[in-house]
Write an enzyme that holds these catalytic residues in place. Structure first.
Site, PDB file in Angstrom:
ATOM      1  CG  ASP A  83      -0.602  -0.152   2.408  1.00 48.02           C
ATOM      2  OD1 ASP A  83       0.763  -0.432   3.065  1.00 48.02           O
ATOM      3  OD2 ASP A  83      -1.186   0.267   2.958  1.00 48.02           O
ATOM      4  CD  GLU A 148       3.942   0.455   7.622  1.00 50.52           C
ATOM      5  OE1 GLU A 148       5.014   0.707   7.896  1.00 50.52           O
ATOM      6  OE2 GLU A 148       3.622   1.595   6.292  1.00 50.52           O
TER       7      GLU A 148
HETATM    8 ZN   LIG Z   1       6.983   1.987   4.327  1.00 52.50          ZN
END
Ligand SMILES: [Zn+2]
Length: 405
Positions: A83, A148
């Site tokens: 992501d 994340e």
């Molecule tokens: Zn990162």
């Protein structure tokens, strides 16, 4: 195989893989993959993991892309996230964010430095391991991680605690510019709330104003800076009152007021120790304290809501994971690596901070380009990082006493 001979073979193989690795990275950059919407990037990564010859390729409950090389009992987990953060103004970008552009040795594009070049490096590190058949009693699991940016560690926690993958150590391919990183500060969101009594604003003497009650609480929260837990490497913990909220009724005396605090932590601080410390200051002033729950939804539809608490961590410099990292670096480049800590937080907040799994950072990307319009990576460094990821498990086997071959 002698380490010199192996070093040469790995370097040659990494160079051979430069082209497919660059194409894979370019494809990842073309695929928009904001947090919680990583599915197409996950599918693209699974395809690459199949192509490099993983023994097993799968997607876990939280939607991480996973591939395994080798059948050894001990597991080294390579982690890099798919992501990216969101582009606020693409007119600021030298090239369209989703268009991979190569100029000289540099590849530009959204997520190049955070963290798609890391994904390319770990996938091709595993590809070299597989091609040269270097694994003995260790398996490598490659993880193209999700979620994340908004909730670091949450998807990794799900893999370990829900899907029961139990790595012996974790390598994080976040931006380190080919240095070793062994920790970072943690962070936590805290909500502090005051209560009042709502009445019509034309008769304020009949009510209790929660905003006025909050005023001295904010002063007291700010005054805590300077006496927060401190650390020889990370320095002082900090806290900032970052948001304020109340009822959206301008003609009433407000009956509640809430502030959010962004707190930066040193290793060892716990959710309990943070709440206790703040409570001791603000409870006598009539305010309550809690760590809010962060809502997190994976692209597979799994809810991973959990307290907004991300512990800090620091692995000892003489820990096995750091020692193997140093030996790997020395074998590849005949010099001592720089060993440092990160400024920002990573999935290591779970692996090392919460689960106590030895964790080490090494990535090709440069921190200065992370979350900027100049997002980029040097492709020579991506090749070098793939070499590191190919040799690390071999040295790990040697140092931890794999059976001789
Ligand atoms: Zn990162």
């Amino acid at each position: 195989m002698e380490i010199n001979e192996l070093q040469e073979k790995i370097a040659a193989m990494a160079e051979e893989f430069r082209q497919p690795m660059t194409e894979f990275l370019s494809d990842l950059i073309r695929i928009q993959s904001y947090t919680g919407h990583e599915k197409p990037a996950v599918e693209r990564t699974l395809l690459e993991l199949k192509q490099i010859g993983c023994d097993e390729v799968w997607i876990d409950s939280a939607g991480n892309a996973l591939g395994r090389i080798g059948n050894g009992k001990r597991t080294i987990l390579f982690n890099a996230h798919l992501d990216t953060n969101e582009v606020s103004d693409d007119s600021q970008w030298p090239h369209p964010p989703l268009e991979p552009v190569i100029e000289g040795d540099v590849l530009y594009g959204l997520g190049a430095s955070d963290c798609k070049a890391g994904v390319a490096a770990i996938v091709y590190g595993a590809a070299i391991l597989n091609k040269l058949n270097l694994l003995d009693d260790v398996s490598v699991v490659v993880m193209g991680a999700t979620l994340e940016e908004d909730a670091e560690g949450f998807a990794l926690r799900s893999l370990v605690e829900r899907d029961l993958l139990k790595p012996d150590c974790v390598l994080l391919a976040e931006a380190t510019d080919l240095t070793l990183r062994r920790g970072h500060r943690g962070r936590c969101e805290v909500h502090v709330r005051t209560k009042g009594k709502a009445v019509h604003a034309s008769t304020p003497h009949l009510g209790e104003n929660a905003i006025l009650k909050m005023a001295p609480v904010i002063e007291a929260l700010e005054a805590m800076n300077g006496s927060l837990p401190t650390h020889p490497i990370f320095g002082d913990g900090t806290q900032v009152v970052s948001l304020i909220n109340g009822p959206h009724t301008p003609n009433s005396v407000p009956d509640w007021c809430e502030v959010a605090i962004d707190r930066r932590l040193v290793p060892g601080e716990t959710a309990e120790s943070i709440v206790e410390g703040i409570r001791a200051v603000v409870e006598p002033m009539g305010a309550s304290v809690e760590i809010p729950v962060q809502p997190v939804l994976s692209h597979t539809g799994l809810r991973l809501d959990a307290p907004s608490f991300y512990p800090g961590w620091l692995v000892e410099e003489n820990d096995l994971v750091v020692q193997v990292g140093k030996l790997t670096y020395q074998a590849l480049w005949q010099q001592e690596p720089v060993v440092d800590v990160w400024k920002f937080s990573t999935d290591g907040t779970y692996s090392a901070g919460a689960a106590g799994i030895p964790t080490l950072g090494f990535g090709p990307q440069e921190e200065v380009y992370v979350h900027t319009a100049l997002d980029q990576v040097n492709l020579n460094k991506v090749v070098q990082a793939a070499m590191f990821y190919a040799l690390y498990p071999v040295i790990y086997q040697q140092v931890t006493g794999a059976k001789p071959n």
